[in-house]
Design an enzyme around this catalytic site. Sequence first.
Site, PDB file in Angstrom:
ATOM      1  N   VAL A   1      30.577  17.854  -6.928  1.00 16.85           N
ATOM      2  CA  VAL A   1      29.962  16.678  -7.544  1.00 16.85           C
ATOM      3  C   VAL A   1      30.425  15.468  -6.751  1.00 16.85           C
ATOM      4  CG1 VAL A   1      29.665  17.616  -9.877  1.00 16.85           C
ATOM      5  CG2 VAL A   1      31.822  16.518  -9.256  1.00 16.85           C
ATOM      6  N   SER A   2      29.689  14.373  -6.861  1.00 16.51           N
ATOM      7  CA  SER A   2      29.961  13.202  -6.025  1.00 16.51           C
ATOM      8  C   SER A   2      31.123  12.342  -6.499  1.00 16.51           C
ATOM      9  CB  SER A   2      28.708  12.327  -5.932  1.00 16.51           C
ATOM     10  OG  SER A   2      27.670  13.057  -5.330  1.00 16.51           O
ATOM     11  N   THR A   3      31.351  12.301  -7.823  1.00 15.07           N
ATOM     12  CA  THR A   3      32.396  11.414  -8.332  1.00 15.07           C
ATOM     13  C   THR A   3      33.327  12.158  -9.285  1.00 15.07           C
ATOM     14  OG1 THR A   3      31.168  10.677 -10.278  1.00 15.07           O
ATOM     15  CG2 THR A   3      30.798   9.455  -8.242  1.00 15.07           C
TER      16      THR A   3
END
Length: 183
Positions: free
Chosen positions: A9-11
């Site tokens: 996931v990005s964050t």
Amino acid sequence: MRLFGYARVSTSQQSLDAQVNTLRTHKVWKNRIFTDKASGSTVDRPGLDMLKVKVEEGDIILVTKLDRLGRDTADMINLIKEFDQMGVAIKFLDDGISTEGTMGKMVITILSAVAEAERARIMERTNEGRTQAKAKGVRFGRRRSLDRKAILELHQNGVGATEIGKRLKIARSSVYNALGESD
């Protein structure tokens, strides 16, 4: 042949649970699932690095979606080549494609380019939104700190708290707080 899984996931605020659960339903052991909470625009990710160390010839890496492995086309092609040279295949579950075979590699290259273009469009739309918001007077970033010296100077010159607030574009309560701290 061993199955490995990769989820990203990005964050740090996003959850990996859905991806990990999908990998588990495909019989990937928990200790063979590698995860990252980092942007897909870079390949410098600890989970991905550890996965590269663990896999061996004949292994298969399962990834839920193409964009979970990466967003940059050149990086994706290099990753696919790197795993291919190790004799490791990658299967993308939602897309139903694999790096096994020439056609699979071609499709993945095309889809990687699409993922990179989508990322660029997202960034473009975000920047357009910021520009429009700024034009409407929205200010971004940290609030500026109070200029206590200016508040005290105005107050000593007989300017009231409401007027100080208007001139300095701060709340009247902030003026009172600043005056109270100066005592």
